[in-house]
Design a protein around this motif. Structure first.
Motif, mmCIF file in Angstrom:
data_model
loop_
_atom_site.group_PDB
_atom_site.id
_atom_site.type_symbol
_atom_site.label_atom_id
_atom_site.label_comp_id
_atom_site.label_asym_id
_atom_site.label_seq_id
_atom_site.Cartn_x
_atom_site.Cartn_y
_atom_site.Cartn_z
ATOM 1 N N ASN A 73 0.829 -1.204 0.000
ATOM 2 C CA ASN A 73 0.000 0.000 0.000
ATOM 3 C C ASN A 73 0.862 1.253 0.000
ATOM 4 O OD1 ASN A 73 -2.437 -1.347 0.011
ATOM 5 N ND2 ASN A 73 -2.761 -1.154 2.209
ATOM 6 N N GLU A 74 1.973 1.183 0.744
ATOM 7 C CA GLU A 74 2.804 2.370 0.934
ATOM 8 C C GLU A 74 4.200 1.923 1.357
ATOM 9 O OE1 GLU A 74 2.371 6.528 3.505
ATOM 10 O OE2 GLU A 74 1.095 4.824 3.971
ATOM 11 N N VAL A 75 5.209 2.675 0.930
ATOM 12 C CA VAL A 75 6.590 2.410 1.339
ATOM 13 C C VAL A 75 7.206 3.720 1.818
ATOM 14 C CG1 VAL A 75 7.610 2.760 -0.954
ATOM 15 C CG2 VAL A 75 8.727 1.234 0.647
ATOM 16 N N CYS A 76 8.146 3.640 2.761
ATOM 17 C CA CYS A 76 8.845 4.822 3.249
ATOM 18 C C CYS A 76 9.468 5.558 2.064
ATOM 19 C CB CYS A 76 9.939 4.407 4.249
ATOM 20 S SG CYS A 76 11.057 5.755 4.714
ATOM 21 N N LYS A 77 9.172 6.849 1.956
ATOM 22 C CA LYS A 77 9.656 7.639 0.816
ATOM 23 C C LYS A 77 11.043 8.234 1.045
ATOM 24 C CE LYS A 77 5.997 6.874 -1.539
ATOM 25 N NZ LYS A 77 6.009 5.594 -2.210
ATOM 26 N N LYS A 78 11.602 8.052 2.237
ATOM 27 C CA LYS A 78 12.955 8.568 2.493
ATOM 28 C C LYS A 78 14.025 7.527 2.217
ATOM 29 C CE LYS A 78 12.076 12.308 5.619
ATOM 30 N NZ LYS A 78 12.525 13.023 6.786
ATOM 31 N N LYS A 79 13.835 6.295 2.777
ATOM 32 C CA LYS A 79 14.865 5.257 2.631
ATOM 33 C C LYS A 79 14.323 3.913 2.182
ATOM 34 C CE LYS A 79 16.464 5.590 6.897
ATOM 35 N NZ LYS A 79 17.289 5.364 8.082
ATOM 36 N N GLY A 80 13.002 3.724 2.224
ATOM 37 C CA GLY A 80 12.437 2.406 1.941
ATOM 38 C C GLY A 80 12.584 1.474 3.132
ATOM 39 N N CYS A 81 12.645 2.051 4.350
ATOM 40 C CA CYS A 81 12.938 1.269 5.557
ATOM 41 C C CYS A 81 11.707 0.617 6.176
ATOM 42 C CB CYS A 81 13.667 2.122 6.588
ATOM 43 S SG CYS A 81 12.758 3.573 7.135
ATOM 44 N N TRP A 82 10.510 0.846 5.630
ATOM 45 C CA TRP A 82 9.298 0.169 6.067
ATOM 46 C C TRP A 82 8.311 0.161 4.917
ATOM 47 C CZ3 TRP A 82 5.173 3.315 5.392
ATOM 48 C CH2 TRP A 82 5.351 4.696 5.529
ATOM 49 N N MET A 83 7.314 -0.704 5.041
ATOM 50 C CA MET A 83 6.229 -0.708 4.057
ATOM 51 C C MET A 83 4.951 -1.175 4.749
ATOM 52 S SD MET A 83 7.203 -3.910 1.610
ATOM 53 C CE MET A 83 7.650 -5.505 2.279
ATOM 54 N N LYS A 84 3.825 -0.808 4.168
ATOM 55 C CA LYS A 84 2.527 -1.239 4.671
ATOM 56 C C LYS A 84 1.919 -2.160 3.621
ATOM 57 C CE LYS A 84 1.700 2.883 7.442
ATOM 58 N NZ LYS A 84 0.831 4.060 7.651
ATOM 59 N N LEU A 85 1.526 -3.367 4.080
ATOM 60 C CA LEU A 85 0.945 -4.351 3.172
ATOM 61 C C LEU A 85 -0.553 -4.481 3.395
ATOM 62 C CD1 LEU A 85 3.574 -7.240 3.238
ATOM 63 C CD2 LEU A 85 3.429 -5.267 1.721
ATOM 64 N N ASP A 86 -1.283 -4.614 2.304
ATOM 65 C CA ASP A 86 -2.728 -4.765 2.336
ATOM 66 C C ASP A 86 -3.116 -6.127 2.902
ATOM 67 O OD1 ASP A 86 -5.461 -4.259 1.754
ATOM 68 O OD2 ASP A 86 -5.259 -5.352 -0.134
#
Length: 164
Positions: A73-86
Motif C-alpha cells: 500500500n505504501e513504502v517509506c519515501k525517504k529510505k524504503g525502511c518500512w512498508m505497509k501491506l494490504d
C-alpha cells in the motif's frame, strides 16, 4: 547392434534436453522476483486474507513465523525502511526489516510481494505514528491529527520477493 546404440544415444540426448528445459523453467520462475534480504522462495505462502485471520487471533506479545503474499500500500519515501501491506477489508500490516539489514525501492507502492518473517501485534506511540507520517510525505495538518496510539498488525521481514 549399431542401430540400437544410435537409438539409445538419441533417446539419452532427448532426455537430457527435456531435463534442461525443466531446470531452465525453474530458474525462470525464481528470476520472476526481485529479492531483498535473506533468500526466500515462493513456496508455502499464505494469502493476505489468511494472514489477516492469523493477526485477528494474535494477542499482544504473541509472535508467529509466517510467509504471506500481498500488495504494498505504501513504502517509506525517504529510505524504503518500512512498508505497509494490504490485508483486505481496510486492514494492513506495518512491515519493518530485520536489523534494518535491507530496504525496499522507494517506488514500490502497489507492487506484489511475498514476505517471510515474524508477525505480531503491537501498539505504536503517537510520536512513532507521526514519524511514519512524515516519512510518507504527509502534510503538517495530517501529522497534527495523529493524537492517539494505534494497535497495529506488525511484521518483521527477514526476506522479501517482489514482482517486477
Amino acid at each position: 547392434m549399431r542401430k540400437l546404440i544410435i537409438l539409445t544415444c538419441f533417446l539419452a540426448f532427448i532426455a537430457c534436453k527435456e531435463e534442461k528445459k525443466e531446470v531452465d523453467n525453474k530458474e525462470q520462475s525464481e528470476i520472476a522476483y526481485a529479492s531483498f534480504g535473506e533468500k526466500i522462495t515462493d513456496e508455502n505462502v499464505i494469502s493476505k486474507e489468511e494472514m489477516a485471520a492469523k493477526f485477528e487471533n494474535l494477542k499482544s506479545g504473541d509472535t508467529i513465523a509466517v510467509k504471506f503474499a500481498s500488495n504494498i500500500n505504501e513504502v517509506c519515501k525517504k529510505k524504503g525502511c518500512w512498508m505497509k501491506l494490504d490485508l483486505g477489508n481496510d486492514k494492513e500490516s506495518m512491515v519493518r526489516f530485520t536489523d534494518y539489514g535491507f530496504f525496499m525501492p522507494l517506488d514500490s507502492d502497489n507492487k506484489e510481494v511475498i514476505v517471510d518473517g515474524r508477525a505480531y501485534v503491537t501498539e505504536i506511540s503517537v510520536e512513532e505514528l507521526q514519524h511514519y507520517a512524515k516519512d510518507a510525505g504527509k502534510s503538517e495538518e495530517e501529522i497534527a491529527k495523529i493524537t492517539e496510539p494505534k494497535i497495529t498488525y506488525a511484521f518483521e521481514a527477514d526476506g522479501v520477493l517482489m514482482k517486477p
